[in-house]
Each structure stands twice: as C-alpha cells, then as structure tokens.
Motif scaffolding. Structure first.
Motif, PDB file in Angstrom:
ATOM      1  N   ASN A  51      22.717 -36.931  26.654  1.00  0.00           N
ATOM      2  CA  ASN A  51      23.202 -35.650  26.114  1.00  0.00           C
ATOM      3  C   ASN A  51      23.170 -35.614  24.592  1.00  0.00           C
ATOM      4  N   HIS A  52      22.906 -36.736  23.984  1.00  0.00           N
ATOM      5  CA  HIS A  52      22.967 -36.838  22.524  1.00  0.00           C
ATOM      6  C   HIS A  52      21.567 -37.106  21.953  1.00  0.00           C
ATOM      7  N   VAL A  53      20.770 -36.042  21.942  1.00  0.00           N
ATOM      8  CA  VAL A  53      19.380 -36.139  21.494  1.00  0.00           C
ATOM      9  C   VAL A  53      19.046 -34.921  20.644  1.00  0.00           C
ATOM     10  N   PHE A  54      18.287 -35.147  19.572  1.00  0.00           N
ATOM     11  CA  PHE A  54      17.791 -34.038  18.753  1.00  0.00           C
ATOM     12  C   PHE A  54      16.699 -33.297  19.522  1.00  0.00           C
ATOM     13  N   PRO A  55      16.425 -32.038  19.159  1.00  0.00           N
ATOM     14  CA  PRO A  55      15.336 -31.302  19.828  1.00  0.00           C
ATOM     15  C   PRO A  55      13.995 -32.045  19.764  1.00  0.00           C
ATOM     16  N   SER A  56      13.803 -32.875  18.757  1.00  0.00           N
ATOM     17  CA  SER A  56      12.558 -33.639  18.621  1.00  0.00           C
ATOM     18  C   SER A  56      12.465 -34.771  19.647  1.00  0.00           C
ATOM     19  N   GLY A  57      13.579 -35.082  20.308  1.00  0.00           N
ATOM     20  CA  GLY A  57      13.611 -36.174  21.275  1.00  0.00           C
ATOM     21  C   GLY A  57      14.210 -37.446  20.723  1.00  0.00           C
ATOM     22  N   GLU A  58      14.429 -37.487  19.416  1.00  0.00           N
ATOM     23  CA  GLU A  58      15.026 -38.669  18.796  1.00  0.00           C
ATOM     24  C   GLU A  58      16.513 -38.728  19.154  1.00  0.00           C
ATOM     25  N   PRO A  59      16.996 -39.909  19.566  1.00  0.00           N
ATOM     26  CA  PRO A  59      18.412 -40.013  19.943  1.00  0.00           C
ATOM     27  C   PRO A  59      19.340 -39.958  18.731  1.00  0.00           C
ATOM     28  N   HIS A  60      20.532 -39.432  18.965  1.00  0.00           N
ATOM     29  CA  HIS A  60      21.577 -39.456  17.935  1.00  0.00           C
ATOM     30  C   HIS A  60      22.038 -40.905  17.745  1.00  0.00           C
ATOM     31  N   LYS A  61      22.653 -41.174  16.638  1.00  0.00           N
ATOM     32  CA  LYS A  61      23.269 -42.477  16.392  1.00  0.00           C
ATOM     33  C   LYS A  61      24.718 -42.397  16.837  1.00  0.00           C
ATOM     34  N   GLY A  62      25.247 -43.514  17.271  1.00  0.00           N
ATOM     35  CA  GLY A  62      26.630 -43.523  17.722  1.00  0.00           C
ATOM     36  C   GLY A  62      27.205 -44.915  17.740  1.00  0.00           C
ATOM     37  N   LYS A  63      28.431 -45.001  18.196  1.00  0.00           N
ATOM     38  CA  LYS A  63      29.136 -46.277  18.305  1.00  0.00           C
ATOM     39  C   LYS A  63      29.837 -46.321  19.656  1.00  0.00           C
ATOM     40  N   LEU A  64      29.956 -47.511  20.202  1.00  0.00           N
ATOM     41  CA  LEU A  64      30.622 -47.716  21.472  1.00  0.00           C
ATOM     42  C   LEU A  64      31.803 -48.651  21.257  1.00  0.00           C
ATOM     43  N   PHE A  65      32.964 -48.216  21.677  1.00  0.00           N
ATOM     44  CA  PHE A  65      34.192 -48.994  21.508  1.00  0.00           C
ATOM     45  C   PHE A  65      34.751 -49.361  22.874  1.00  0.00           C
ATOM     46  N   VAL A  66      35.332 -50.529  22.996  1.00  0.00           N
ATOM     47  CA  VAL A  66      36.059 -50.950  24.195  1.00  0.00           C
ATOM     48  C   VAL A  66      37.523 -51.007  23.814  1.00  0.00           C
ATOM     49  N   LEU A  67      38.333 -50.233  24.539  1.00  0.00           N
ATOM     50  CA  LEU A  67      39.745 -50.090  24.185  1.00  0.00           C
ATOM     51  C   LEU A  67      40.631 -50.310  25.403  1.00  0.00           C
ATOM     52  N   PRO A  68      41.865 -50.776  25.166  1.00  0.00           N
ATOM     53  CA  PRO A  68      42.808 -50.896  26.285  1.00  0.00           C
ATOM     54  C   PRO A  68      43.273 -49.511  26.733  1.00  0.00           C
ATOM     55  N   LEU A  69      43.282 -49.309  28.024  1.00  0.00           N
ATOM     56  CA  LEU A  69      43.695 -48.028  28.599  1.00  0.00           C
ATOM     57  C   LEU A  69      45.137 -47.695  28.218  1.00  0.00           C
ATOM     58  N   ARG A  70      45.945 -48.728  28.083  1.00  0.00           N
ATOM     59  CA  ARG A  70      47.360 -48.555  27.730  1.00  0.00           C
ATOM     60  C   ARG A  70      47.502 -47.837  26.392  1.00  0.00           C
ATOM     61  N   ALA A  71      46.698 -48.205  25.414  1.00  0.00           N
ATOM     62  CA  ALA A  71      46.777 -47.583  24.086  1.00  0.00           C
ATOM     63  C   ALA A  71      46.298 -46.132  24.132  1.00  0.00           C
ATOM     64  N   TRP A  72      45.299 -45.860  24.948  1.00  0.00           N
ATOM     65  CA  TRP A  72      44.725 -44.513  25.031  1.00  0.00           C
ATOM     66  C   TRP A  72      45.669 -43.552  25.750  1.00  0.00           C
ATOM     67  N   ALA A  73      46.525 -44.075  26.615  1.00  0.00           N
ATOM     68  CA  ALA A  73      47.425 -43.241  27.414  1.00  0.00           C
ATOM     69  C   ALA A  73      48.536 -42.612  26.577  1.00  0.00           C
ATOM     70  N   HIS A  74      48.888 -43.217  25.451  1.00  0.00           N
ATOM     71  CA  HIS A  74      49.950 -42.685  24.601  1.00  0.00           C
ATOM     72  C   HIS A  74      49.351 -41.769  23.541  1.00  0.00           C
ATOM     73  N   GLN A  75      49.839 -40.551  23.476  1.00  0.00           N
ATOM     74  CA  GLN A  75      49.264 -39.528  22.601  1.00  0.00           C
ATOM     75  C   GLN A  75      49.226 -39.957  21.134  1.00  0.00           C
ATOM     76  N   GLU A  76      50.286 -40.583  20.665  1.00  0.00           N
ATOM     77  CA  GLU A  76      50.340 -40.978  19.258  1.00  0.00           C
ATOM     78  C   GLU A  76      49.304 -42.059  18.939  1.00  0.00           C
ATOM     79  N   SER A  77      49.202 -43.063  19.808  1.00  0.00           N
ATOM     80  CA  SER A  77      48.211 -44.118  19.546  1.00  0.00           C
ATOM     81  C   SER A  77      46.792 -43.581  19.741  1.00  0.00           C
ATOM     82  N   LYS A  78      46.626 -42.639  20.654  1.00  0.00           N
ATOM     83  CA  LYS A  78      45.315 -42.007  20.853  1.00  0.00           C
ATOM     84  C   LYS A  78      44.872 -41.301  19.569  1.00  0.00           C
TER      85      LYS A  78
END
Length: 182
Positions: A51-78
């Motif tokens: 889903n992250h591609v320019f019209p030319s077909g070149e992919p967007h740049k991005g980053k992938l993070f691995v996070l604990p679900l516990r931290a993501w569940a709390h709105q403030e830490s999210k």
C-alpha cells in the motif's frame, strides 16, 4: 554459568509483542502481528508494504518497530511512542493534526468488514480460508525469475484474512476440542 543474556536472545517467558510499520512518506502507522522468522519470508509485512508505493512503482521508505503490547494498550504510553516515532514535531501536536495519534490494523479492519458482510457468524464461515482470502505478496514476477512456483502452491503455512476475524477464535476452539486438547 552466567546470567547475562546473549545479545539478540529472546527470553522464553517474553511478553506479547506486536510490530508497528511507520511509512515516512504517508506518515501512517500500521499495526502488524509479531513475526519471528526470516525477513524474506515475512509475507504479512510484504502485503502491508504494497500500500506504500509511489505512482512510479518505487516503494516508500519506512521503519518497522517491535513493541510490547502492554505499552501500546495504555493511551498515554501510546501517545509517547508515536511522538518518539514521528520525531515529535513536524505534524506536531494533536491540536494541529487530529490524525497524528492514529494507527491502523489494516488486516483486522478488512477482516471485520468481511465479518460484518457475512452477518457476524459465530460457528464458522462459508468463506473460511478460501483462496481469494489468502494474503499473497505481489512477488509473482520475482518468483518466476528465480524459477520458483506460485506462492499459493508452495508448501507451508499460509495466512488468510480469516485469521484476523473473530470467527478464527471459534474455529480454533473447535479444532482443539476435536483433537482432544480441550
């Protein structure tokens, strides 16, 4: 023997984790389930990146993070995690951009649309694990070039949109019961 962990070793009682894909171009966050295998075989990540591609077909740049679900569940830490990922500033505060703290679980959202379309079945679904619901990365040209068969025809576990649906829980429970595990 020392109690010092080996670098990169994962503890056996590790807490639940998830992955967060950040597109530097779209500035969007996509939630993905955890994956422990070879990066080249991470088909869910490949599908999410399509889903992250320019019209030319070149992919967007991005980053992938691995996070604990516990931290993501709390709105403030999210919010704090998102601030750190997005650099705390260019789109800045939520008062300027209301979508700043949003993330998407695309596979879950698509599975919920399908679930509602099938009138929220409880015991099973007529479309369960149908071929057109298999999440297949767009690597067909590369596979042909390398002399490999089609992804859907290769042995091994496949991931379907159905695996993100609430029906999957009922299917898993029935399977456990049939196998005498419950």
């Amino acid at each position: 023997m020392s109690n010092v962990p080996i670098l990169g070793e994962k503890p056996k009682d590790q807490e639940p984790m998830f992955r967060l894909l950040y597109c530097l171009v779209c500035q969007s966050l996509d939630e993905l389930p955890p994956y422990d295998g070879e990066p080249e075989l991470d088909h869910l990540l490949a599908v999410a990146c399509e889903n992250h591609v320019f019209p030319s077909g070149e992919p967007h740049k991005g980053k992938l993070f691995v996070l604990p679900l516990r931290a993501w569940a709390h709105q403030e830490s999210k919010r704090e995690i998102i601030n750190q990922i997005k650099g705390g500033g260019s789109k800045g505060l939520a008062s300027i951009d209301e979508t700043f703290y949003e993330s998407r679980s695309t596979f879950m959202e698509d599975a919920m649309k399908c679930y509602k379309q099938h009138n929220k079945p409880k015991d099973g679904c007529s479309d369960w694990h149908k071929n057109d619901l298999m999440l297949i990365p767009k690597t067909e040209k590369d596979r042909i070039k390398e002399g490999m068969g089609k992804y859907k025809d290769t042995p091994g576990q496949k991931t379907y949109l159905c695996d993100f649906c609430p029906v999957a829980i009922g299917v898993a429970e029935r399977k456990q019961k049939l196998l005498g595990m419950k």
